[in-house]
Motif scaffolding. Structure first.
Motif, PDB file in Angstrom:
ATOM      1  N   THR A  30       0.771  -1.261  -0.015  1.00 26.15           N
ATOM      2  CA  THR A  30      -0.181   0.037  -0.042  1.00 26.15           C
ATOM      3  C   THR A  30       0.735   1.317   0.101  1.00 26.15           C
ATOM      4  N   ILE A  96      -7.625   3.705  -3.244  1.00 29.02           N
ATOM      5  CA  ILE A  96      -6.925   3.275  -1.973  1.00 29.02           C
ATOM      6  C   ILE A  96      -7.906   3.721  -0.826  1.00 29.02           C
ATOM      7  N   SER A  97      -7.969   4.650  -0.506  1.00 31.45           N
ATOM      8  CA  SER A  97      -8.727   5.310   0.690  1.00 31.45           C
ATOM      9  C   SER A  97      -9.158   6.691   0.376  1.00 31.45           C
ATOM     10  N   PRO A  98     -10.253   7.080   1.180  1.00 33.90           N
ATOM     11  CA  PRO A  98     -10.675   8.623   0.972  1.00 33.90           C
ATOM     12  C   PRO A  98      -9.810   9.523   1.529  1.00 33.90           C
ATOM     13  N   GLU A 142      -1.666   7.895   6.471  1.00 32.03           N
ATOM     14  CA  GLU A 142      -3.207   7.746   6.232  1.00 32.03           C
ATOM     15  C   GLU A 142      -3.642   6.417   5.422  1.00 32.03           C
ATOM     16  N   ALA A 143      -2.717   6.104   4.328  1.00 29.51           N
ATOM     17  CA  ALA A 143      -2.678   4.975   3.519  1.00 29.51           C
ATOM     18  C   ALA A 143      -2.870   3.811   4.194  1.00 29.51           C
ATOM     19  N   GLN A 145      -3.151   3.583   7.244  1.00 30.19           N
ATOM     20  CA  GLN A 145      -4.058   3.779   8.781  1.00 30.19           C
ATOM     21  C   GLN A 145      -3.222   3.326  10.081  1.00 30.19           C
TER      22      GLN A 145
END
Length: 275
Positions: A30, A96-98, A142-143, A145
């Protein structure tokens, strides 16, 4: 697209490394994806920046050789590439994520604003450059978490300011009386002012890093990396002041052998202490 400057995007890996997840395959992949996204996104930003600065770059002894300034590629082609790269990067980030998508969009917006306006505002110009590095670190965190110490973010911010001010000093020395023709803020900066700011930021970087090592390890062993950071800062200052380098930080990292050895040793010792 400036592939050499993609080294700046390695800051994305701070989250996975310092959270002790570098050997977690899912998180590592990730982080690699986030790195690729920022490489594409920064490439789009570089293209936009070169389009905006095409005439000013032609007055710079080194930047005049950039493809757009030298007329090797068309402005229309560069615009198309910038749109394609930026759109692909933002789409991948949101996939990938908001959170990663939002931070990528923030980075892109801030850097575009820098290209058109903020680079012309004294002090805000170097603050914006530093913000780009901080966003990279936070985005990498953040990617995947994970929690990342605020001390790492502070160290990144001060280090980025240190590099940005070194770059401004190099531009002033290299361009001399014609510096303001390349960048308007260089008319407002003076060498004594930049030197004073570099002194403040250098001290702040060192103190912040020292406090981070103490807070994270609370033992003498955790401070073993401090001498390497101190040497790296002093070596960089030597190159900026004695060799008149600093205009291209990525070139220094890729060509200066003592700094490379110091960086490798810092990585090895840091990894050994963390893991």
């Amino acid at each position: 697209m400036r592939p050499r400057q993609w080294t700046k995007n390695l800051f994305v890996f701070a989250g996975v490394v310092f959270s002790k997840n570098a050997f977690n395959p899912e998180m590592l992949w990730t982080s690699i994806a986030a790195f690729v996204i920022f490489c594409l996104l920064s490439s789009g930003v570089y293209l936009i920046n070169d389009i905006v600065d095409i005439e000013k770059d032609r007055q710079h002894p080194k930047k005049k050789n950039r493809p757009l300034a030298a007329g090797k590629i068309s402005v229309k082609g560069a615009i198309s590439a910038a749109i394609l790269l930026s759109a692909a990067a933002l789409a991948g980030a949101f996939a990938i994520s908001p959170a990663l998508g939002g931070l990528s969009a923030l980075y892109f917006s801030l850097m575009v604003l820098y290209s058109f306006y903020l680079k012309q505002v004294i002090i805000l110009d170097v603050f914006t450059i530093a913000s780009g590095f901080v966003i990279r670190v936070v985005a990498g965190t953040e990617a995947i978490q994970v929690y990342l110490s605020p001390w790492v973010v502070m160290c990144t911010a001060f280090l980025a300011l240190f590099i940005a001010l070194g770059k401004r000093r190099n531009e002033m020395k290299l361009l001399g009386n014609g510096a303001q023709n390349h960048r308007n803020t260089l008319e407002s900066y003076t060498l004594p002012l930049i030197d004073q700011m570099i002194s403040i930021v250098t001290a702040s970087t060192m103190v912040t890093y020292f406090l981070y090592t103490f807070k994270s390890g609370q033992s003498l062993a955790s401070m073993a990396t401090v001498p390497f950071v101190l040497f790296g800062l002093f070596r960089y200052l030597y190159l900026v002041y004695s060799e008149n380098s600093g205009g291209s930080p990525e070139e220094i990292i890729l060509t200066d052998r003592p700094l490379q050895v110091d960086l490798v040793l810092w990585i090895i010792i840091s990894m050994a202490l963390i893991y």
